[in-house]
Design a protein around this motif. Structure first.
Motif, mmCIF file in Angstrom:
data_model
loop_
_atom_site.group_PDB
_atom_site.id
_atom_site.type_symbol
_atom_site.label_atom_id
_atom_site.label_comp_id
_atom_site.label_asym_id
_atom_site.label_seq_id
_atom_site.Cartn_x
_atom_site.Cartn_y
_atom_site.Cartn_z
ATOM 1 N N ARG A 597 -7.841 1.547 6.508
ATOM 2 C CA ARG A 597 -7.060 0.726 5.885
ATOM 3 C C ARG A 597 -7.534 -0.692 5.894
ATOM 4 N NH1 ARG A 597 -2.461 -2.565 6.320
ATOM 5 N NH2 ARG A 597 -0.692 -1.971 4.798
ATOM 6 N N GLN A 598 -8.191 -1.116 7.168
ATOM 7 C CA GLN A 598 -8.877 -2.448 7.456
ATOM 8 C C GLN A 598 -10.093 -2.596 6.572
ATOM 9 O OE1 GLN A 598 -9.800 -2.730 11.712
ATOM 10 N NE2 GLN A 598 -7.825 -2.086 12.328
ATOM 11 N N ARG A 599 -10.877 -1.527 6.306
ATOM 12 C CA ARG A 599 -11.980 -1.677 5.499
ATOM 13 C C ARG A 599 -11.487 -2.034 3.956
ATOM 14 N NH1 ARG A 599 -15.434 3.743 4.927
ATOM 15 N NH2 ARG A 599 -14.064 4.023 3.193
ATOM 16 N N ILE A 600 -10.745 -1.124 3.427
ATOM 17 C CA ILE A 600 -10.288 -1.366 1.978
ATOM 18 C C ILE A 600 -9.505 -2.627 1.798
ATOM 19 C CG2 ILE A 600 -8.223 0.113 2.012
ATOM 20 C CD1 ILE A 600 -9.075 1.002 -0.754
ATOM 21 N N GLY A 601 -8.681 -2.916 2.954
ATOM 22 C CA GLY A 601 -7.860 -4.004 3.042
ATOM 23 C C GLY A 601 -8.702 -5.300 2.683
ATOM 24 N N ARG A 602 -9.687 -5.484 3.210
ATOM 25 C CA ARG A 602 -10.460 -6.913 3.183
ATOM 26 C C ARG A 602 -10.800 -6.690 1.725
ATOM 27 N NH1 ARG A 602 -12.492 -5.149 8.298
ATOM 28 N NH2 ARG A 602 -14.348 -4.085 7.051
ATOM 29 N N LYS A 603 -11.249 -5.745 1.048
ATOM 30 C CA LYS A 603 -11.688 -5.634 -0.188
ATOM 31 C C LYS A 603 -10.709 -5.945 -1.459
ATOM 32 C CE LYS A 603 -15.190 -2.186 0.715
ATOM 33 N NZ LYS A 603 -15.669 -0.771 0.629
ATOM 34 N N LEU A 604 -9.180 -5.477 -0.820
ATOM 35 C CA LEU A 604 -8.162 -5.483 -1.838
ATOM 36 C C LEU A 604 -7.782 -7.034 -1.763
ATOM 37 C CD1 LEU A 604 -5.959 -4.468 -3.520
ATOM 38 C CD2 LEU A 604 -4.731 -3.736 -1.543
ATOM 39 N N LEU A 605 -7.764 -7.826 -0.543
ATOM 40 C CA LEU A 605 -7.412 -8.818 -0.416
ATOM 41 C C LEU A 605 -8.247 -9.981 -1.266
ATOM 42 C CD1 LEU A 605 -6.098 -9.141 3.234
ATOM 43 C CD2 LEU A 605 -4.779 -9.563 1.357
ATOM 44 N N ALA A 606 -9.658 -9.821 -1.077
ATOM 45 C CA ALA A 606 -10.575 -10.268 -1.684
ATOM 46 C C ALA A 606 -10.521 -10.412 -3.321
ATOM 47 C CB ALA A 606 -11.939 -9.922 -1.538
ATOM 48 N N ALA A 607 -9.692 -9.346 -3.650
ATOM 49 C CA ALA A 607 -9.422 -9.073 -5.086
ATOM 50 C C ALA A 607 -7.869 -9.779 -5.595
ATOM 51 C CB ALA A 607 -9.720 -7.693 -5.572
ATOM 52 N N GLY A 608 -7.420 -10.151 -4.708
ATOM 53 C CA GLY A 608 -6.105 -10.704 -4.939
ATOM 54 C C GLY A 608 -5.039 -9.726 -4.968
ATOM 55 N N GLY A 609 -5.079 -8.632 -4.271
ATOM 56 C CA GLY A 609 -4.189 -7.599 -4.047
ATOM 57 C C GLY A 609 -3.464 -7.717 -2.742
ATOM 58 N N ASP A 610 -2.138 -7.052 -2.649
ATOM 59 C CA ASP A 610 -1.443 -7.352 -1.595
ATOM 60 C C ASP A 610 -1.620 -6.022 -0.904
ATOM 61 O OD1 ASP A 610 0.636 -7.510 0.045
ATOM 62 O OD2 ASP A 610 2.493 -7.774 -1.321
ATOM 63 N N THR A 611 -1.952 -6.122 0.425
ATOM 64 C CA THR A 611 -2.141 -4.870 1.132
ATOM 65 C C THR A 611 -0.790 -4.237 1.558
ATOM 66 O OG1 THR A 611 -4.151 -5.835 1.708
ATOM 67 C CG2 THR A 611 -3.619 -3.756 3.284
ATOM 68 N N ASP A 612 0.223 -5.067 2.158
ATOM 69 C CA ASP A 612 1.177 -4.490 2.731
ATOM 70 C C ASP A 612 1.970 -3.746 1.982
ATOM 71 O OD1 ASP A 612 0.481 -5.699 5.234
ATOM 72 O OD2 ASP A 612 1.503 -7.489 4.813
ATOM 73 N N SER A 613 2.264 -4.463 0.487
ATOM 74 C CA SER A 613 3.135 -3.673 -0.378
ATOM 75 C C SER A 613 2.596 -2.752 -1.052
ATOM 76 C CB SER A 613 3.921 -4.745 -1.252
ATOM 77 O OG SER A 613 2.798 -5.251 -2.354
ATOM 78 N N ARG A 614 1.179 -2.622 -1.232
ATOM 79 C CA ARG A 614 0.328 -1.786 -2.275
ATOM 80 C C ARG A 614 -0.085 -0.516 -1.680
ATOM 81 N NH1 ARG A 614 -0.460 -3.411 -7.358
ATOM 82 N NH2 ARG A 614 1.094 -5.284 -7.936
ATOM 83 N N LEU A 615 -0.517 -0.676 -0.311
ATOM 84 C CA LEU A 615 -1.219 0.262 0.414
ATOM 85 C C LEU A 615 -0.383 0.922 1.786
ATOM 86 C CD1 LEU A 615 -4.284 1.253 0.089
ATOM 87 C CD2 LEU A 615 -4.902 -0.327 1.740
ATOM 88 N N HIS A 616 -0.007 2.065 1.618
ATOM 89 C CA HIS A 616 0.852 2.906 2.675
ATOM 90 C C HIS A 616 -0.068 3.987 3.185
ATOM 91 C CE1 HIS A 616 4.202 0.774 1.310
ATOM 92 N NE2 HIS A 616 3.614 0.610 0.104
ATOM 93 N N LEU A 617 0.083 3.927 4.685
ATOM 94 C CA LEU A 617 -0.501 5.112 5.395
ATOM 95 C C LEU A 617 0.663 5.832 5.792
ATOM 96 C CD1 LEU A 617 -3.020 3.332 7.942
ATOM 97 C CD2 LEU A 617 -3.185 4.623 5.839
ATOM 98 N N LEU A 618 0.726 7.046 5.362
ATOM 99 C CA LEU A 618 1.831 8.050 5.305
ATOM 100 C C LEU A 618 1.841 9.010 6.384
ATOM 101 C CD1 LEU A 618 1.874 9.083 1.447
ATOM 102 C CD2 LEU A 618 2.929 7.209 2.577
#
Length: 764
Positions: A597-618
Motif C-alpha cells: 500500500r505504501q509503494r502504490i500509494g506514493r504512485k497514486l498520490l503522484a498521479a493525483g489519486g486519493d489513497t484513503d478513499s480509493r485503496l482499501h486493505l480488506l
C-alpha cells in the motif's frame, strides 16, 4: 593421625547438618576434619566432592570423588556423581565410563540412567540417549526431566507422534515455563501454530517467566508460520535481546524480516550469520538464495534475481559431498530451503529452477543413494490394477486439494489402485473426503526420508506429487526414485527442475505452443485446465464489504499482495486516478499488504489519486462470505506474471467478470485458461493497454458486464463438473504404466525413461 571412628562420625553428622543448610564452607571444613580423623571415610570424600561441585570447583570435585570410589569401588552414587563432575570439565569419555560403572553396580539406579542419557545426548549419540532415557522412565515413569528430555530428543529427530505424549505428560504433571515452551515448540513442529502461540503467550503472562527467551522464540516462530510477520519480528527481537547469542533465534528473526518485507535487514543478518558460522550449510543456502517477499521497485526485482543467480552459482561450485558430515549438512539445507519467491518474479526463471533442482537432487541422493536407484519390482502386479500413489502436505482445505483432490478420487478404481500420503499436520472435512475416495489414505507427518521409504515399499506403478515448491519435504521426495513413473501436478505451477520427476501434468489451455522449454520434465497436456476443481461454498453473507465506505463501484484484486508486481501498480494507478472506483486488496499478510500500500500509494498520490478513499486493505473473511462479497464487486482484476488459481475459482462461482492477462507460461495463464474454457475470451488481454481498455469499457457498460457475468454463471459447469481432465489423466496413467511394463518385460527398465507419445511433449 590415628583414626578415631567415633569422633569422625560425630563431626560427619555436624558436617551434614551444615551441608543441608547450605553452609557449604562450614560443611567443607567439617568434612575435611572427618577425613583427617578417618582417611578411609568414603562418604566424607564423596560429600567433599559434592560440596566442591556445588561451589563450581569441578576439578577439585573429581579428585575427591575419585578418592571415594578408590576407597569403595562399589560406591554407585559416587561413580554417578564423578560422571557429572567429568561432564562439567568437558571430559565426556570419562563421564560416560563413570556413569556406566554406576549402572553396572545398580542397574535400577534412576539418576545414573538419566545422567547416562544426558551424556549420550551431549556426545550426539541419539540412539544411546533414547535408550537411556527410556530405561530411566521404566524406573520412574512420572519423572518430568526424563519425560522432557526424551520428548525433546524425539522432537529434534522429527518423531513428533512419539514425542507428543511425553511432552504433554510432562506439561500436565508440571505446567511451568519450561514444559509449556517445550510443548509450544512441539506444536510448531506439528503445524498447530495457534495452539503454540497460546501456550507461549500463556507462559509469558506469568511474571516470573516474562523474560523467558525460549518462550518469546516460540511465540515468534509460531507467529511467523501464521504469516503474522510483524508480531513475529517483535517477539523474535525481544528473544534475541534476552539471549543475544542464540543462533536459532537469530536465523528465525532474519527469516521473519524477509517475510515482513524488510529484505535489506534480513539479508544483512543472514549474511552476518553465514560469515560467523561458515560450517552451517543451511545458513549458506539461506544467505545465498534470499529473495524479497515484496520488491520495492523493478530495480530490486532485477538486482535480487541477479543475486540469486550468483548465489546459486556459488553453491553449485562450493557444495562438497565427500564426507558424511558434509552430506548430512547439505541434505539439511536441501530439505529446508525453498526459493518460493523466485516464481513470483516476472522473468523466465525456468533455467534457475532447473539448476536449483539439480543441486537439491545431488544433495538428497548423496544422503540416501539406496532410494535413487531403479525400481526393481514387477510392474502391474496388483490384481490387474495399476497402483498409483499421490502425495502432498496440502490435502485439507487448501488450493492444492481444491484443484486436484477430485482428480485423485474420481479416477476409475477398477483400473487403478489409489494410495495417498498426506504429509501435513492439518486434517479436516476435505482430508476425510479424499480418504473416503481412495483405496488407502496414510496421514504421515514425518521426516521425508521416512515417508520415502514407505512410498517405495508400496511398490507403486506411478507416483504423482501434487505440488513441489511449497514445502521442502516435497522437493526431497521428488529428488528420489520412488516409482518407475513419477509425475508432478501444478499445485505449484512451475517446473521442479528435479531430474527424477519424469512428467509435468498441465492442461492444454494452460500452455503455449513452445511450452516444453519451460520444463525439465516432459510436459503432459491434459484436457482443459488439467484439473477438476471444486466449487467454493455458497450461502455466505457479503455485507461485510459495505463497511469499507461509500457507494463507488468495487474493483477487487483477490491475489496475495506478494503477487502484485511493481509494473502492475502502474495499471492500478491509472484505473484509480481516472475512474470513480475503489480497489480492495486482501491483507493476507498485514505487513506485506502495508508495504504494498505504501509503494502504490506514493504512485497514486503522484498521479493525483486519493489513497484513503480509493485503496482499501480488506480483512480476511470466511470462504463463503468471501464469495458472497465478490458477487457484489463490479470487476475482479487478475494479476500478470502469476495469475489467480483458487481466487479465480471464487470469482467465477460468484459470476463476477475477471479481467486477466494472456501470459507466456502456466503460472501466468491459469485465469485466462479458465475464461477461455467458459467462453469469455473477451476478458483476456494480450497486453497492458488492452487490459486497461477492457477495465474502462466494462466499468461503464453495465449491459456487457451483465452479459459476461451470465456467461460465467451459465458455463461454470465446464470448469467444476466436466470429467474430461479425469478421463485424460486416466489415459495418461494407463499409457505410462503400460509402457513401463513393456520396457520391464524386455529388460530395458531405466530410472527415468522417455515417454511414449512425443519425445518431449506427451498427452493422453
Amino acid at each position: 593421625m590415628t583414626a578415631d571412628p567415633r569422633a569422625a562420625e560425630q563431626v560427619f553428622q555436624q558436617a551434614q547438618v551444615a551441608h543441608r543448610a547450605g553452609q557449604y564452607g562450614v560443611a567443607e571444613s567439617h568434612y575435611r576434619r572427618v577425613v583427617k580423623l578417618a582417611p578411609r571415610h568414603a562418604d566424607a570424600w564423596h560429600l567433599l566432592g559434592i560440596v566442591a561441585m556445588q561451589q563450581d570447583r569441578a576439578a577439585l570435585a573429581i579428585r575427591h570423588l575419585r578418592t571415594a570410589v578408590e576407597l569403595r569401588p562399589d560406591f554407585a552414587q559416587a561413580w554417578n556423581n564423578l560422571g557429572i563432575a567429568y561432564k562439567s570439565e568437558g571430559d565426556l569419555v570419562a563421564a560416560l565410563a563413570a556413569a556406566e560403572r554406576a549402572l553396572s553396580l545398580r542397574p535400577a539406579y534412576f539418576e545414573a540412567r538419566f545422567n547416562l542419557g544426558l551424556l549420550h545426548d551431549a556426545c550426539g549419540d541419539r540412539v544411546a540417549a533414547e535408550s537411556a532415557y527410556r530405561e530411566a522412565l521404566r524406573v520412574r515413569p512420572e519423572h518430568v526431566g526424563a519425560l522432557t528430555n526424551l520428548g525433546n530428543l524425539l522432537r529434534a529427530n522429527a518423531r513428533y507422534a512419539e514425542s507428543a505424549p511425553l511432552l504433554e505428560h510432562a506439561h500436565t504433571s508440571q505446567p511451568d515455563a519450561d514444559t509449556t515452551v517445550n510443548l509450544a515448540l512441539l506444536r510448531i513442529d506439528q503445524g498447530r501454530y495457534s495452539e503454540a502461540r497460546e501456550l507461549a503467550g500463556g507462559a509469558l503472562q506469568v511474571p516470573a517467566h516474562a523474560q523467558s527467551a525460549r518462550a518469546w522464540l516460540a511465540l515468534g516462530v509460531a507467529a511467523r508460520m501464521q504469516q503474522d510477520t510483524q508480531a513475529a519480528v517483535d517477539a523474535l527481537r525481544h528473544s534475541l535481546r534476552l539471549e543475544p547469542g542464540d543462533v536459532t533465534t537469530a536465523i528465525e528473526l532474519a527469516l521473519a524480516l524477509h517475510d515482513n518485507g524488510n529484505f535489506e535487514e534480513g539479508c544483512t543478518r543472514l549474511e552476518a550469520l553465514a560469515s560467523q558460522w561458515p560450517e552451517s550449510t543451511r545458513l549458506q543456502w539461506l544467505a545465498a538464495l534470499a529473495l524479497p517477499a515484496i520488491a520495492s521497485d523493478e530495480e530490486e526485482v532485477r538486482s535480487s534475481r541477479a543475486s540469486f543467480d550468483e548465489g546459486l552459482t556459488q553453491l553449485e561450485r562450493d557444495t562438497r559431498l565427500d564426507t558424511p558430515a558434509r552430506i548430512a549438512a547439505a541434505f539439511e539445507a536441501a530439505g529446508s530451503v525453498v526459493p518460493f519467491h523466485l516464481n513470483y518474479q516476472p522473468q523466465d526463471n525456468s533455467e534457475l529452477q532447473r539448476r536449483f533442482g539439480a543441486l537439491v537432487s545431488r544433495c538428497v541422493i548423496a544422503a540416501t543413494p539406496e532410494l535413487a536407484g531403479s525400481c526393481e519390482w514387477q510392474p502391474l502386479a496388483h490384481g490387474g490394477r495399476a497402483r498409483i500413489g499421490f502425495v502432498s502436505p496440502h490435502l485439507y482445505a487448501h488450493s492444492v486439494a481444491r484443484f486436484f483432490g477430485s482428480l485423485v478420487t474420481h479416477i476409475d478404481r477398477s483400473q487403478f489402485e489409489t494410495h495417498v500420503w498426506h504429509l501435513g499436520e492439518a486434517t479436516d472435512a476435505e482430508s476425510r473426503r479424499i480418504a473416503a475416495g481412495v483405496d488407502r489414505f496414510d496421514h504421515r507427518f514425518a521426516p521425508p526420508l521416512q515417508v520415502a521409504r514407505e512410498i517405495r515399499s508400496a511398490e507403486l506403478d506411478a507416483l504423482v506429487l501434487l505440488d513441489v515448491g511449497l514445502d521442502p519435504a516435497m522437493q526431497v521426495l521428488g529428488s528420489l526414485r520412488l516409482a518407475p513413473v513419477q509425475c508432478v501436478a501444478y499445485g505449484h505451477p512451475v517446473s521442479t527442475g528435479l531430474p527424477n520427476v519424469d512428467f509435468f501434468l498441465s492442461g492444454e489451455l494452460l500452455e503455449g505452443k513452445d511450452a516444453q522449454r519451460d520444463y525439465s520434465e516432459t510436459l503432459v497436456r491434459l484436457p482443459g485446465i488439467g484439473a477438476l476443481p471444486q466449487r467454493p461454498p455458497s450461502g455466505g453473507d457479503g455485507t461485510w464489504l459495505e463497511r469499507y465506505g461509500d457507494d463507488l463501484p468495487w474493483l477487487l484484486c483477490l491475489q496475495n499482495p506478494l503477487k502484485l508486481s511493481p509494473d502492475f501498480d502502474e495499471l492500478l494507478v491509472h484505473v484509480l486516478s481516472t475512474e470513480r472506483v475503489r480497489l480492495g486488496v486482501f491483507a493476507v499478510s498485514p505487513a506485506i499488504a502495508d508495504r504494498w500500500r505504501q509503494r502504490i500509494g506514493r504512485k497514486l498520490l503522484a498521479a493525483g489519486g486519493d489513497t484513503d478513499s480509493r485503496l482499501h486493505l480488506l480483512a480476511p473473511v470466511s470462504h463463503a462470505d468471501l464469495v458472497a462479497g465478490i458477487a457484489q464487486a463490479a470487476l475482479v482484476l487478475d494479476t500478470p506474471h502469476f495469475s489467480g488459481g483458487s481466487t479465480s475459482l471464487d470469482a467465477i462461482a460468484a459470476a463476477t467478470p475477471i479481467v486477466a492477462f494472456a501470459g507466456a507460461r502456466l503460472r501466468a495463464n491459469q485465469t485466462s485458461a479458465m475464461l477461455r474454457l467458459l467462453g469469455a475470451p473477451e476478458l483476456v488481454a494480450a497486453d497492458a493497454g488492452e487490459y486497461l481498455d477492457i477495465v474502462n469499457r466494462l466499468l461503464v457498460d453495465h449491459v456487457e458486464r451483465g452479459r459476461l457475468s451470465e456467461i460465467l454463471r451459465s458455463n461454470a459447469s465446464r470448469l467444476f463438473e466436466d470429467r474430461a481432465p479425469v478421463t485424460g489423466f486416466e489415459a495418461f496413467l494407463a499409457t505410462a504404466t503400460a509402457r513401463n511394463a513393456r520396457d520391464n518385460a524386455t529388460d530395458r527398465v531405466e530410472s527415468n525413461f522417455s515417454p511414449s507419445l512425443n519425445p518431449r511433449e506427451a498427452g493422453p
